[in-house]
Write an enzyme that holds these catalytic residues in place. Sequence first.
Site, PDB file in Angstrom:
ATOM      1  N   GLY A   1       0.966  -9.539  -1.000  1.00 31.55           N
ATOM      2  CA  GLY A   1       2.151  -9.009  -1.918  1.00 31.55           C
ATOM      3  C   GLY A   1       2.567  -7.365  -1.777  1.00 31.55           C
ATOM      4  O   GLY A   1       3.695  -7.115  -1.763  1.00 31.55           O
ATOM      5  N   THR A   2       1.547  -6.659  -1.787  1.00 25.59           N
ATOM      6  CA  THR A   2       1.711  -5.245  -1.723  1.00 25.59           C
ATOM      7  C   THR A   2       2.520  -4.914  -0.274  1.00 25.59           C
ATOM      8  O   THR A   2       3.453  -4.077  -0.411  1.00 25.59           O
ATOM      9  CB  THR A   2       0.487  -4.632  -2.055  1.00 25.59           C
ATOM     10  OG1 THR A   2      -0.317  -4.905  -2.859  1.00 25.59           O
ATOM     11  CG2 THR A   2       0.508  -2.881  -1.847  1.00 25.59           C
TER      12      THR A   2
ATOM     13  N   ASN B   1       3.382 -10.013 -14.063  1.00 29.56           N
ATOM     14  CA  ASN B   1       2.019 -10.334 -13.871  1.00 29.56           C
ATOM     15  C   ASN B   1       1.223 -10.252 -15.255  1.00 29.56           C
ATOM     16  O   ASN B   1       0.068 -10.606 -15.306  1.00 29.56           O
ATOM     17  CB  ASN B   1       1.362  -9.619 -12.855  1.00 29.56           C
ATOM     18  CG  ASN B   1       1.736  -8.341 -12.848  1.00 29.56           C
ATOM     19  OD1 ASN B   1       2.928  -7.811 -12.978  1.00 29.56           O
ATOM     20  ND2 ASN B   1       0.914  -7.312 -13.148  1.00 29.56           N
TER      21      ASN B   1
ATOM     22  N   GLN C   1       3.673 -13.774  -8.537  1.00 25.98           N
ATOM     23  CA  GLN C   1       3.261 -14.348  -9.490  1.00 25.98           C
ATOM     24  C   GLN C   1       3.734 -16.132  -9.957  1.00 25.98           C
ATOM     25  O   GLN C   1       3.077 -16.860 -10.334  1.00 25.98           O
ATOM     26  CB  GLN C   1       3.415 -13.891 -10.838  1.00 25.98           C
ATOM     27  CG  GLN C   1       2.249 -12.556 -11.197  1.00 25.98           C
ATOM     28  CD  GLN C   1       0.881 -12.943 -11.170  1.00 25.98           C
ATOM     29  OE1 GLN C   1       0.432 -14.025 -11.317  1.00 25.98           O
ATOM     30  NE2 GLN C   1       0.005 -12.032 -10.652  1.00 25.98           N
TER      31      GLN C   1
ATOM     32  N   SER D   1       2.238 -14.090  -2.090  1.00 24.06           N
ATOM     33  CA  SER D   1       1.055 -13.846  -1.776  1.00 24.06           C
ATOM     34  C   SER D   1      -0.025 -15.059  -1.875  1.00 24.06           C
ATOM     35  O   SER D   1       0.155 -15.821  -2.838  1.00 24.06           O
ATOM     36  CB  SER D   1       0.569 -12.703  -2.575  1.00 24.06           C
ATOM     37  OG  SER D   1      -0.788 -12.422  -2.334  1.00 24.06           O
ATOM     38  N   ALA D   2      -0.873 -15.228  -0.613  1.00 29.64           N
ATOM     39  CA  ALA D   2      -1.589 -16.492  -0.893  1.00 29.64           C
ATOM     40  C   ALA D   2      -2.745 -16.565  -1.856  1.00 29.64           C
ATOM     41  O   ALA D   2      -3.090 -17.646  -2.569  1.00 29.64           O
ATOM     42  CB  ALA D   2      -2.300 -16.721   0.666  1.00 29.64           C
ATOM     43  N   HIS D   3      -3.277 -15.466  -2.290  1.00 30.08           N
ATOM     44  CA  HIS D   3      -4.350 -15.692  -3.175  1.00 30.08           C
ATOM     45  C   HIS D   3      -4.167 -15.867  -4.419  1.00 30.08           C
ATOM     46  O   HIS D   3      -5.151 -15.599  -5.409  1.00 30.08           O
ATOM     47  CB  HIS D   3      -5.389 -14.222  -2.994  1.00 30.08           C
ATOM     48  CG  HIS D   3      -4.894 -12.891  -3.686  1.00 30.08           C
ATOM     49  ND1 HIS D   3      -5.382 -12.401  -4.686  1.00 30.08           N
ATOM     50  CD2 HIS D   3      -3.810 -12.164  -3.086  1.00 30.08           C
ATOM     51  CE1 HIS D   3      -4.655 -11.374  -5.097  1.00 30.08           C
ATOM     52  NE2 HIS D   3      -3.839 -11.105  -4.358  1.00 30.08           N
TER      53      HIS D   3
ATOM     54  N   THR E   1      -1.824  -7.749  15.053  1.00 29.87           N
ATOM     55  CA  THR E   1      -2.291  -9.127  15.585  1.00 29.87           C
ATOM     56  C   THR E   1      -2.559 -10.039  14.393  1.00 29.87           C
ATOM     57  O   THR E   1      -3.123  -9.591  13.506  1.00 29.87           O
ATOM     58  CB  THR E   1      -3.665  -9.014  16.200  1.00 29.87           C
ATOM     59  OG1 THR E   1      -3.561  -8.149  17.315  1.00 29.87           O
ATOM     60  CG2 THR E   1      -4.171 -10.540  16.696  1.00 29.87           C
TER      61      THR E   1
ATOM     62  N   CYS F   1      -4.777  -4.273 -10.873  1.00 24.68           N
ATOM     63  CA  CYS F   1      -4.673  -3.072  -9.847  1.00 24.68           C
ATOM     64  C   CYS F   1      -4.667  -1.799 -10.830  1.00 24.68           C
ATOM     65  O   CYS F   1      -4.978  -0.798  -9.980  1.00 24.68           O
ATOM     66  CB  CYS F   1      -3.418  -3.144  -9.030  1.00 24.68           C
ATOM     67  SG  CYS F   1      -2.911  -4.841  -8.708  1.00 24.68           S
TER      68      CYS F   1
HETATM   69  N1  PLP Z   1       3.189  -8.388  -7.352  1.00 20.59           N
HETATM   70  C1  PLP Z   1       2.677  -8.905  -8.361  1.00 20.59           C
HETATM   71  C2  PLP Z   1       3.708  -9.328  -9.340  1.00 20.59           C
HETATM   72  C3  PLP Z   1       1.324  -9.061  -8.247  1.00 20.59           C
HETATM   73  O1  PLP Z   1       0.951  -9.703  -9.605  1.00 20.59           O
HETATM   74  C4  PLP Z   1       0.515  -8.544  -7.343  1.00 20.59           C
HETATM   75  C5  PLP Z   1      -0.955  -8.618  -7.422  1.00 20.59           C
HETATM   76  O2  PLP Z   1      -1.389  -8.455  -8.590  1.00 20.59           O
HETATM   77  C6  PLP Z   1       1.142  -8.018  -6.294  1.00 20.59           C
HETATM   78  C7  PLP Z   1       2.535  -7.944  -6.236  1.00 20.59           C
HETATM   79  C8  PLP Z   1       0.377  -7.578  -5.147  1.00 20.59           C
HETATM   80  O3  PLP Z   1      -0.113  -8.804  -4.441  1.00 20.59           O
HETATM   81  P1  PLP Z   1      -1.260  -8.627  -3.317  1.00 20.59           P
HETATM   82  O4  PLP Z   1      -2.836  -8.564  -3.980  1.00 20.59           O
HETATM   83  O5  PLP Z   1      -1.243  -9.719  -2.369  1.00 20.59           O
HETATM   84  O6  PLP Z   1      -1.152  -7.274  -2.674  1.00 20.59           O
END
Ligand code: PLP
Length: 393
Positions: free
Chosen positions: A69-70, A160, A188, A208-210, A246, A336
């Site tokens: 996501g970042t 989030n 989210q 984002s996958a995780h 890659t 974060c």
């Molecule tokens: N955006 C939101 C709303 C999130 O909750 C998060 C992760 O906490 C991210 C972006 C960042 O995603 P990633 O951890 O996959 O970089």
Amino acid sequence: MIYLDNSATTKLADEVAARMELWRHESFANASSVHRGGQRARVTIEDARTVIASSLGAEPKEIVFTSGGTESNNLAIKGYAFKQKIQHDAWPVIFLPRTEHHAVLGPAEFLEQIGARVYYIDVDRDGRVTAEFLVAILKEAAHDLSFSVPPLVSIMQANNETGTLNPIAELAALVHDAGGVVHCDAVQSYGKVPFSVEELGVDMLSISAHKIHGPKGVGALYLNREIEIEPQLHGGSLDRNRRGGTESPELIVGFEVAVRLALRGMEENSRRLTELRDRLLGGLGTIDQLVVVTPNVGALPNIINVTFSDAAELDGEALIVGMDLEGIAVSNGSACTSGSIQPSHVLSAMGLPPEQAKAAVRFSTSRFTEDTEIDRAVEGLTKVVGQMRKYRP
Ligand code: PLP
């Protein structure tokens, strides 16, 4: 350990782990290599791209794989801004609410440092961007907009920390009427609420996958075919000139399986998560002076954020540590930013006093959460808050 921190990350689903393991043993070729091993890796990646694109109602070529996501947010915001600057020698004006994740705030702040103009959209008490707030800020910025390239508006679908959902379709239509481009951080909400990029009317969207029981280190950016961006990673095997490096077939395959699982079970999961939420709210309701921050309606079913009206006499950090000692993993805001003693920027933007923002506790469930875990969490918080009140100076 009772894990109620699924908004920070989720555990890998068994099916995801099994498929990744299989891939790891079967092949390690580079998807850009022309030999058969490389071609197989390429086919696997492209198949996953098709599944993920279709989950969003997009075309495969509109999906760029990223590290999460970042990176997706950075690629969308900086990629769009740099493209405008290179092509038209002007930075786009950027609009976003202060409740965004740091992965959106950060790129916007960076662009501001190098010359872009950034405006912050107000949110209501629920942390929601309304059409009125958006129209008001666009009006306020009219002077800057009059001689600029199309502005960029970035608004998350679900927050989030609180789970609050924004009315993206309505907001995106307003932005387009004003000649702007829309990016949406759906990290989210993806896999939890049904949507397509067409219904939302967004130009770029991050996932984002995780957060959906997939692996860490992989995500995607939906990029409408009309939108051009400047890559943020130059060199290497560029994905249609959008991102160098890659690709990892193993991570991408894991992402694909996680998406399939999330989509297949979405309705059932949503029902289950709502049941868990109601159980949690019912239990927490017995704690004195508890304030529920997450709105009653218009929020994800898996996030409940609470604080206390006597927060000034409670220690927010100690609450989370106390819960940890009780064997319950919760968070007091975005993972974060945890470790920082600053009150949550999201709750502050919603108008909560700093003490209440500091004493927030976020519970976030997943489809693997059990009723008994919810009951234990309620007992845990009751005990921790009770002790804190008993021994306060
Ligand atoms: N955006 C939101 C709303 C999130 O909750 C998060 C992760 O906490 C991210 C972006 C960042 O995603 P990633 O951890 O996959 O970089």
